[in-house]
Design a protein around this motif. Structure first.
Motif, short mmCIF file in Angstrom:
data_model
loop_
_atom_site.label_atom_id
_atom_site.label_comp_id
_atom_site.label_asym_id
_atom_site.label_seq_id
_atom_site.Cartn_x
_atom_site.Cartn_y
_atom_site.Cartn_z
N HIS A 130 -18.14 -16.55 12.47
CA HIS A 130 -17.83 -15.22 11.95
C HIS A 130 -16.95 -15.43 10.72
N THR A 131 -17.50 -15.20 9.53
CA THR A 131 -16.72 -15.32 8.30
C THR A 131 -16.04 -13.98 8.07
N ALA A 132 -14.72 -13.98 8.15
CA ALA A 132 -13.95 -12.74 8.05
C ALA A 132 -13.41 -12.56 6.64
N SER A 133 -13.51 -11.32 6.16
CA SER A 133 -12.98 -11.04 4.82
C SER A 133 -12.18 -9.75 4.83
N GLU A 134 -11.25 -9.68 3.89
CA GLU A 134 -10.41 -8.51 3.69
C GLU A 134 -10.55 -8.13 2.22
N LYS A 135 -11.10 -6.95 1.96
CA LYS A 135 -11.33 -6.47 0.59
C LYS A 135 -12.12 -7.47 -0.23
N GLY A 136 -13.16 -8.06 0.40
CA GLY A 136 -14.05 -8.98 -0.29
C GLY A 136 -13.57 -10.41 -0.40
N ARG A 137 -12.36 -10.72 0.07
CA ARG A 137 -11.82 -12.08 0.01
C ARG A 137 -11.85 -12.71 1.39
N VAL A 138 -12.40 -13.92 1.51
CA VAL A 138 -12.47 -14.62 2.80
C VAL A 138 -11.06 -14.95 3.26
N VAL A 139 -10.72 -14.51 4.48
CA VAL A 139 -9.38 -14.77 5.03
C VAL A 139 -9.42 -15.75 6.19
N GLY A 140 -10.62 -16.06 6.70
CA GLY A 140 -10.71 -17.01 7.79
C GLY A 140 -12.10 -17.05 8.39
N TYR A 141 -12.26 -17.98 9.31
CA TYR A 141 -13.52 -18.18 10.01
C TYR A 141 -13.21 -18.26 11.50
N ALA A 142 -13.92 -17.49 12.29
CA ALA A 142 -13.79 -17.58 13.75
C ALA A 142 -15.09 -18.17 14.27
N VAL A 143 -14.98 -19.22 15.02
CA VAL A 143 -16.17 -19.92 15.52
C VAL A 143 -16.25 -19.81 17.03
N ARG A 151 -19.31 -7.99 26.76
CA ARG A 151 -19.29 -9.23 25.98
C ARG A 151 -18.98 -8.95 24.51
N VAL A 152 -19.59 -7.90 23.96
CA VAL A 152 -19.33 -7.53 22.56
C VAL A 152 -17.86 -7.17 22.38
N LYS A 153 -17.32 -6.39 23.32
CA LYS A 153 -15.92 -5.99 23.26
C LYS A 153 -15.00 -7.21 23.35
N ALA A 154 -15.31 -8.14 24.25
CA ALA A 154 -14.51 -9.36 24.40
C ALA A 154 -14.55 -10.20 23.12
N THR A 155 -15.71 -10.25 22.47
CA THR A 155 -15.83 -11.00 21.21
C THR A 155 -14.97 -10.36 20.13
N ARG A 156 -15.01 -9.04 20.01
CA ARG A 156 -14.18 -8.33 19.02
C ARG A 156 -12.70 -8.59 19.25
N GLU A 157 -12.28 -8.54 20.51
CA GLU A 157 -10.87 -8.79 20.83
C GLU A 157 -10.47 -10.22 20.48
N ALA A 158 -11.35 -11.18 20.79
CA ALA A 158 -11.06 -12.58 20.48
C ALA A 158 -10.96 -12.79 18.96
N LEU A 159 -11.82 -12.11 18.19
CA LEU A 159 -11.75 -12.22 16.73
C LEU A 159 -10.37 -11.77 16.23
N LYS A 160 -9.88 -10.65 16.78
CA LYS A 160 -8.57 -10.13 16.37
C LYS A 160 -7.45 -11.10 16.74
N GLN A 161 -7.62 -11.84 17.84
CA GLN A 161 -6.58 -12.75 18.30
C GLN A 161 -6.53 -14.06 17.52
N VAL A 162 -7.65 -14.49 16.97
CA VAL A 162 -7.69 -15.80 16.31
C VAL A 162 -7.70 -15.73 14.79
N LEU A 163 -7.80 -14.52 14.21
CA LEU A 163 -7.89 -14.37 12.76
C LEU A 163 -6.77 -13.49 12.23
N PRO A 164 -6.44 -13.65 10.93
CA PRO A 164 -5.54 -12.68 10.31
C PRO A 164 -6.28 -11.36 10.11
N GLU A 165 -5.61 -10.33 9.59
CA GLU A 165 -6.23 -9.03 9.36
C GLU A 165 -7.50 -9.18 8.54
#
Length: 195
Positions: A58-71, A25-39
Protein backbone atom coordinates in the motif's frame (compact mmCIF):
# COMPACT_ATOMS: atom_id res chain seq x y z
CA UNK A 1 -31.42 -36.95 4.81
CA UNK A 2 -29.49 -35.95 7.97
CA UNK A 3 -26.31 -35.35 5.94
CA UNK A 4 -28.25 -33.31 3.39
CA UNK A 5 -29.82 -31.16 6.11
CA UNK A 6 -26.46 -30.68 7.87
CA UNK A 7 -24.79 -29.69 4.59
CA UNK A 8 -27.56 -27.22 3.79
CA UNK A 9 -27.20 -25.71 7.28
CA UNK A 10 -23.44 -25.30 6.90
CA UNK A 11 -23.92 -23.76 3.46
CA UNK A 12 -26.50 -21.31 4.78
CA UNK A 13 -24.26 -20.25 7.67
CA UNK A 14 -21.38 -19.74 5.24
CA UNK A 15 -23.51 -17.52 3.00
CA UNK A 16 -24.71 -15.47 5.97
CA UNK A 17 -21.23 -14.95 7.48
CA UNK A 18 -19.15 -14.53 4.30
CA UNK A 19 -19.86 -10.82 3.78
CA UNK A 20 -19.41 -9.76 7.45
CA UNK A 21 -16.09 -11.63 7.58
CA UNK A 22 -14.87 -9.86 4.42
CA UNK A 23 -15.96 -6.48 5.83
CA UNK A 24 -14.13 -7.21 9.10
CA UNK A 25 -10.93 -8.00 7.17
CA UNK A 26 -11.15 -4.73 5.23
CA UNK A 27 -11.72 -2.81 8.47
CA UNK A 28 -8.76 -4.57 10.15
CA UNK A 29 -6.54 -3.69 7.16
CA UNK A 30 -7.55 -0.01 7.33
CA UNK A 31 -6.81 0.09 11.07
CA UNK A 32 -3.41 -1.57 10.56
CA UNK A 33 -2.54 0.97 7.84
CA UNK A 34 -3.26 3.81 10.30
CA UNK A 35 -1.08 2.13 12.94
CA UNK A 36 2.00 1.56 10.77
CA UNK A 37 2.00 4.72 8.60
CA UNK A 38 2.16 8.47 9.16
CA UNK A 39 -0.90 10.58 8.19
CA UNK A 40 -2.05 9.90 4.62
CA UNK A 41 -5.05 10.72 2.47
CA UNK A 42 -4.92 7.95 -0.14
CA UNK A 43 -3.23 4.66 -0.96
CA UNK A 44 -2.38 2.84 -4.15
CA UNK A 45 -2.30 -0.94 -3.79
CA UNK A 46 0.10 -3.21 -5.65
CA UNK A 47 -0.32 -6.98 -5.48
CA UNK A 48 2.90 -9.00 -5.73
CA UNK A 49 4.00 -12.58 -5.30
CA UNK A 50 7.20 -12.95 -3.29
CA UNK A 51 8.67 -16.43 -2.99
CA UNK A 52 5.32 -17.93 -4.05
CA UNK A 53 3.28 -16.07 -1.40
CA UNK A 54 0.92 -13.11 -1.96
CA UNK A 55 2.05 -9.71 -0.70
CA UNK A 56 0.26 -6.36 -1.00
CA UNK A 57 2.10 -3.04 -0.94
CA UNK A 58 0.00 0.00 0.00
CA UNK A 59 1.79 3.14 -1.22
CA UNK A 60 0.47 5.93 1.00
CA UNK A 61 0.48 9.57 -0.02
CA UNK A 62 -0.52 12.88 1.52
CA UNK A 63 -1.43 15.65 -0.95
CA UNK A 64 0.26 13.74 -3.77
CA UNK A 65 3.55 13.13 -1.90
CA UNK A 66 4.53 9.56 -0.91
CA UNK A 67 4.78 9.39 2.89
CA UNK A 68 5.30 5.66 3.32
CA UNK A 69 4.63 2.11 2.28
CA UNK A 70 2.64 -0.45 4.24
CA UNK A 71 3.30 -4.03 3.24
CA UNK A 72 0.92 -6.90 4.05
CA UNK A 73 3.28 -9.84 4.25
CA UNK A 74 2.99 -13.43 5.37
CA UNK A 75 4.84 -16.64 6.01
CA UNK A 76 3.71 -20.22 6.37
CA UNK A 77 6.71 -21.11 8.54
CA UNK A 78 5.20 -20.34 11.94
CA UNK A 79 5.16 -23.06 14.59
CA UNK A 80 1.39 -23.31 14.05
CA UNK A 81 1.24 -22.20 10.41
CA UNK A 82 0.48 -18.83 8.85
CA UNK A 83 1.66 -15.52 10.31
CA UNK A 84 0.51 -12.32 8.59
CA UNK A 85 2.07 -8.92 9.29
CA UNK A 86 1.57 -5.30 8.25
CA UNK A 87 4.95 -3.57 8.04
CA UNK A 88 5.18 0.21 7.65
CA UNK A 89 8.20 1.61 5.81
CA UNK A 90 9.29 5.24 5.49
CA UNK A 91 10.15 6.28 1.91
CA UNK A 92 13.86 5.73 2.75
CA UNK A 93 13.25 2.12 3.89
CA UNK A 94 13.28 2.60 7.65
CA UNK A 95 10.67 0.47 9.42
CA UNK A 96 8.12 2.72 11.12
CA UNK A 97 5.96 0.12 12.82
CA UNK A 98 4.79 -3.50 12.62
CA UNK A 99 1.40 -5.03 13.42
CA UNK A 100 0.61 -8.75 13.53
CA UNK A 101 -2.61 -9.34 11.59
CA UNK A 102 -2.89 -13.10 12.06
CA UNK A 103 -1.09 -15.79 14.02
CA UNK A 104 -1.94 -19.02 15.83
CA UNK A 105 1.30 -19.57 17.72
CA UNK A 106 1.70 -21.23 21.12
CA UNK A 107 0.00 -19.16 23.86
CA UNK A 108 2.52 -17.49 26.16
CA UNK A 109 5.43 -18.18 23.81
CA UNK A 110 5.02 -17.35 20.11
CA UNK A 111 1.92 -15.25 20.78
CA UNK A 112 4.16 -12.68 22.48
CA UNK A 113 4.91 -11.37 18.98
CA UNK A 114 1.67 -9.34 19.23
CA UNK A 115 2.73 -7.62 22.47
CA UNK A 116 3.79 -3.99 22.10
CA UNK A 117 7.52 -3.57 22.54
CA UNK A 118 8.36 -7.27 22.17
CA UNK A 119 12.00 -8.14 21.29
CA UNK A 120 11.16 -8.85 17.63
CA UNK A 121 9.45 -5.51 17.14
CA UNK A 122 12.25 -3.66 18.99
CA UNK A 123 14.82 -5.29 16.71
CA UNK A 124 13.18 -3.78 13.61
CA UNK A 125 11.32 -0.54 14.41
CA UNK A 126 13.45 2.51 13.63
CA UNK A 127 15.95 0.50 11.59
CA UNK A 128 16.50 -0.03 7.89
CA UNK A 129 16.64 -3.75 6.93
CA UNK A 130 19.35 -2.92 4.37
CA UNK A 131 21.67 -2.28 7.31
CA UNK A 132 20.78 -5.49 9.16
CA UNK A 133 21.45 -9.20 8.96
CA UNK A 134 17.88 -10.48 8.62
CA UNK A 135 17.95 -13.45 10.94
CA UNK A 136 17.62 -14.24 14.63
CA UNK A 137 20.81 -13.95 16.69
CA UNK A 138 20.84 -17.73 17.18
CA UNK A 139 21.35 -18.00 13.38
CA UNK A 140 23.94 -15.18 13.20
CA UNK A 141 21.47 -12.37 12.49
CA UNK A 142 20.68 -9.09 14.24
CA UNK A 143 17.20 -9.91 15.54
CA UNK A 144 16.43 -10.73 19.18
CA UNK A 145 14.14 -13.78 19.30
CA UNK A 146 11.22 -14.34 21.63
CA UNK A 147 12.25 -16.48 24.59
CA UNK A 148 11.56 -20.19 23.90
CA UNK A 149 9.95 -19.32 20.55
CA UNK A 150 12.73 -19.57 17.99
CA UNK A 151 10.55 -21.06 15.23
CA UNK A 152 7.95 -18.30 15.63
CA UNK A 153 10.74 -15.71 15.67
CA UNK A 154 12.30 -17.10 12.50
CA UNK A 155 8.89 -17.02 10.81
CA UNK A 156 8.36 -13.38 11.88
CA UNK A 157 11.75 -12.48 10.36
CA UNK A 158 10.81 -14.40 7.20
CA UNK A 159 7.63 -12.32 6.83
CA UNK A 160 9.60 -9.08 7.43
CA UNK A 161 12.15 -10.12 4.80
CA UNK A 162 9.35 -10.78 2.31
CA UNK A 163 7.87 -7.34 3.13
CA UNK A 164 11.32 -5.77 2.63
CA UNK A 165 11.69 -7.36 -0.82
CA UNK A 166 8.21 -6.14 -1.82
CA UNK A 167 8.91 -2.62 -0.51
CA UNK A 168 12.15 -2.46 -2.54
CA UNK A 169 10.37 -3.69 -5.63
CA UNK A 170 7.65 -1.01 -5.46
CA UNK A 171 9.73 1.88 -4.06
CA UNK A 172 12.54 1.51 -6.59
CA UNK A 173 10.44 0.22 -9.47
CA UNK A 174 12.67 -2.81 -9.92
CA UNK A 175 11.66 -6.38 -9.33
CA UNK A 176 14.19 -8.76 -7.78
CA UNK A 177 14.25 -12.19 -9.39
CA UNK A 178 12.07 -13.74 -6.66
CA UNK A 179 9.29 -11.10 -6.83
CA UNK A 180 6.58 -11.13 -9.49
CA UNK A 181 4.11 -8.33 -9.96
CA UNK A 182 0.34 -8.48 -10.04
CA UNK A 183 -2.40 -5.97 -10.73
CA UNK A 184 -2.15 -2.44 -9.40
CA UNK A 185 -5.22 -0.50 -8.37
CA UNK A 186 -5.89 2.81 -6.69
CA UNK A 187 -7.81 2.87 -3.41
CA UNK A 188 -9.25 5.62 -1.26
CA UNK A 189 -8.65 6.14 2.48
CA UNK A 190 -8.23 3.67 3.29
CA UNK A 191 5.57 -25.63 25.51
CA UNK A 192 8.15 -27.14 23.43
CA UNK A 193 7.45 -24.56 21.04
CA UNK A 194 10.83 -24.01 19.67
CA UNK A 195 14.33 -24.41 20.78
Amino acid sequence: VITLLASAGVGAVHMITEEPIAEARVKATREALKQVLPEFDETEDTALTVENLPVTVHTASEKGRVVGYAVESMTKNGFSGVIRLMVGFAPDGQILNIRVLEQAETPGLGTKMVDAGNPLEKSFVGRNPAQMKLGVKKDGGDVDALTAATISSRAYVDAINRAWMAYKSVATGTAPTDVSSGATSAAGDSAEEQT
